[in-house]
Design an enzyme around this catalytic site. Structure first.
Site, PDB file in Angstrom:
ATOM      1  N   ALA A  84     -50.051  79.939  49.603  1.00 58.05           N
ATOM      2  CA  ALA A  84     -48.846  79.190  49.253  1.00 58.05           C
ATOM      3  C   ALA A  84     -47.796  80.168  48.741  1.00 58.05           C
ATOM      4  CB  ALA A  84     -49.145  78.133  48.196  1.00 58.05           C
ATOM      5  N   LYS A  85     -46.586  79.665  48.484  1.00 57.20           N
ATOM      6  CA  LYS A  85     -45.537  80.498  47.899  1.00 57.20           C
ATOM      7  C   LYS A  85     -44.472  79.600  47.293  1.00 57.20           C
ATOM      8  CE  LYS A  85     -44.661  84.939  47.463  1.00 57.20           C
ATOM      9  NZ  LYS A  85     -45.695  85.942  47.154  1.00 57.20           N
ATOM     10  N   GLY A  86     -43.897  80.072  46.192  1.00 62.72           N
ATOM     11  CA  GLY A  86     -42.749  79.416  45.593  1.00 62.72           C
ATOM     12  C   GLY A  86     -41.548  80.326  45.677  1.00 62.72           C
TER      13      GLY A  86
END
Length: 402
Positions: A84-86
């Site tokens: 995932a990534k923000g």
């Protein structure tokens, strides 16, 4: 205890580097013009991992690419977690940046509490995101995994002990382990050529957490670093830069104070770092730093991606046509995420030597396989990495975090 992957778990989907993300979330700040994104590329055991970055101009596509890269990292290193990534489109130097980060994390709290294990990234140092988590009563940014452990208090203590373990140079283990891995990706390339570190040269674009640590450990190994670049420009010395001295001059944003530079250093435009006449070029700053427009300027024998998504696909194809391989980010800079999960799983602790030895061995092994395939069969390192990522170790039962 973590639940094993099931048929409903997107992690079991083959070819993670090609499939669509599992989830995209878009956030708009109520107090500023900031916008933010969470992209979960896949879940594995109900979890996904990836840092949170902040920079002006951050886009959803960028975060999608980074989340895909995280899925590749976790699969390539046989970690029991998805990617995932923000990302937040906002200037991290703005005095309101911390409050923006707090509101973003509050908005993402349902995912941070149960599914998303995040950490530092561009513009967001680890100590800052941990401060935000403490303010939100989530303890630490690995919270979603820690809360599932058999003994959350003991796991939290182990994580904090590892992150804050002191290492040579006045650094903390959690701050340098990723750059240590990048350094050994570079050193493994030199080994593959049969070349001693002292006879090898490198240029590093970016001297923040990742690039600075990579520069430090390459210098410690005896490699000559002739050029480094930050946002203010390129610093060049053909005899080799005094890396520890330059790192002492950095501010909190990874920029070097030009007013205190040692003698004998030439100051050049920032973009000149790409054309440095060296054996190894390490882009360790921004995504998409190497494009079709500047790829022909590269003179290095190999590119080692310390920054996520540092090379566009078109530029990488152009480099391959010129005989220049690119060691992809999801291997070269994956030391930080691999180590974090080794720490969570209790496979390493707060003794730096144990972590360094394991990461050194793992990185040299993977880079040797990649460059052998490139030399012997003409298969790019990225393709080899994708083969590994497409065939992750199966989750045959619950993953236990002690």
């Amino acid at each position: 205890m973590l639940n094993p992957g099931t048929s409903a778990d997107p992690a079991v989907t083959p070819a993670n580097h090609r499939c669509e993300p599992y989830l995209r979330l878009h956030w708009t700040d109520s107090h500023t013009d900031a916008v933010g994104y969470l992209v979960v590329h896949n879940l594995r055991g109900g979890l996904a991992t990836g840092g949170t970055r902040m920079r002006a101009g951050c886009t959803l596509r960028e975060v999608e690419d980074l989340a895909r890269g995280m899925a590749n990292k976790t699969a390539t290193f046989d970690l029991p977690i998805g990617g995932a990534k923000g990302g937040i489109d906002f200037d991290p130097k703005d005095p309101r940046a911390v409050e923006v980060l707090e509101r973003f994390c509050e908005a993402m709290r349902p995912w941070l509490d149960t599914h998303w294990v995040t950490a530092e990234d561009l513009g967001v140092p680890q100590h800052l995101i941990d401060q935000v988590f403490e303010k939100l009563d989530l303890d630490q940014s690995y919270h979603a995994a820690i809360r599932r452990s058999a003994d959350p208090a003991a796991t939290l203590a182990r994580v904090r002990g590892g992150l804050n373990a002191a290492v040579d140079g006045g650094f903390l283990l959690g701050d340098v382990i990723g750059g240590f891995g990048v350094a050994h990706a570079c050193l493994a390339a030199a080994v593959q050529w049969g070349q001693a570190p002292a006879d090898t040269t490198a240029a590093i674009q970016g001297v923040g957490t990742m690039g600075g640590a990579a520069a430090y450990y390459l210098s410690e190994a005896g490699m000559k670093i002739t050029a480094v670049a930050d946002a203010a420009g390129t610093l060049y010395c053909p005899a080799g830069l005094d890396i520890p001295a330059l790192l002492e001059l950095r501010d909190g944003y990874g920029e070097i104070d030009r007013s205190r530079l040692p003698a004998g250093i030439e100051q050049m435009p920032r973009g000149d770092i790409v054309s440095a006449d060296v054996d190894i070029f390490v882009p360790a700053a921004i995504s998409y730093a190497i494009t079709p427009d500047n790829s022909f300027d590269i003179r290095a024998r190999v590119v080692v991606e310390a920054a996520n998504a540092a090379t566009t696909p078109e530029a990488e194809a152009m480099l391959a046509a010129r005989g220049i391989p690119v060691l992809p980010d999801f291997v070269a800079n994956a030391g930080a995420v691999a180590w974090a999960w080794w720490l969570l799983l209790g496979e390493v602790d707060d003794v730096p030597g144990t972590s360094f030895d394991r990461l050194r061995t793992t990185m040299h092994n993977k880079v040797a396989q990649m460059l052998s395939a490139w030399t012997d069969e003409g298969i790019t390192p990225r393709e080899i990495g994708h083969r590994w990522a497409d065939d992750p170790a199966p989750l045959t039962g619950p993953v236990v975090i002690p």
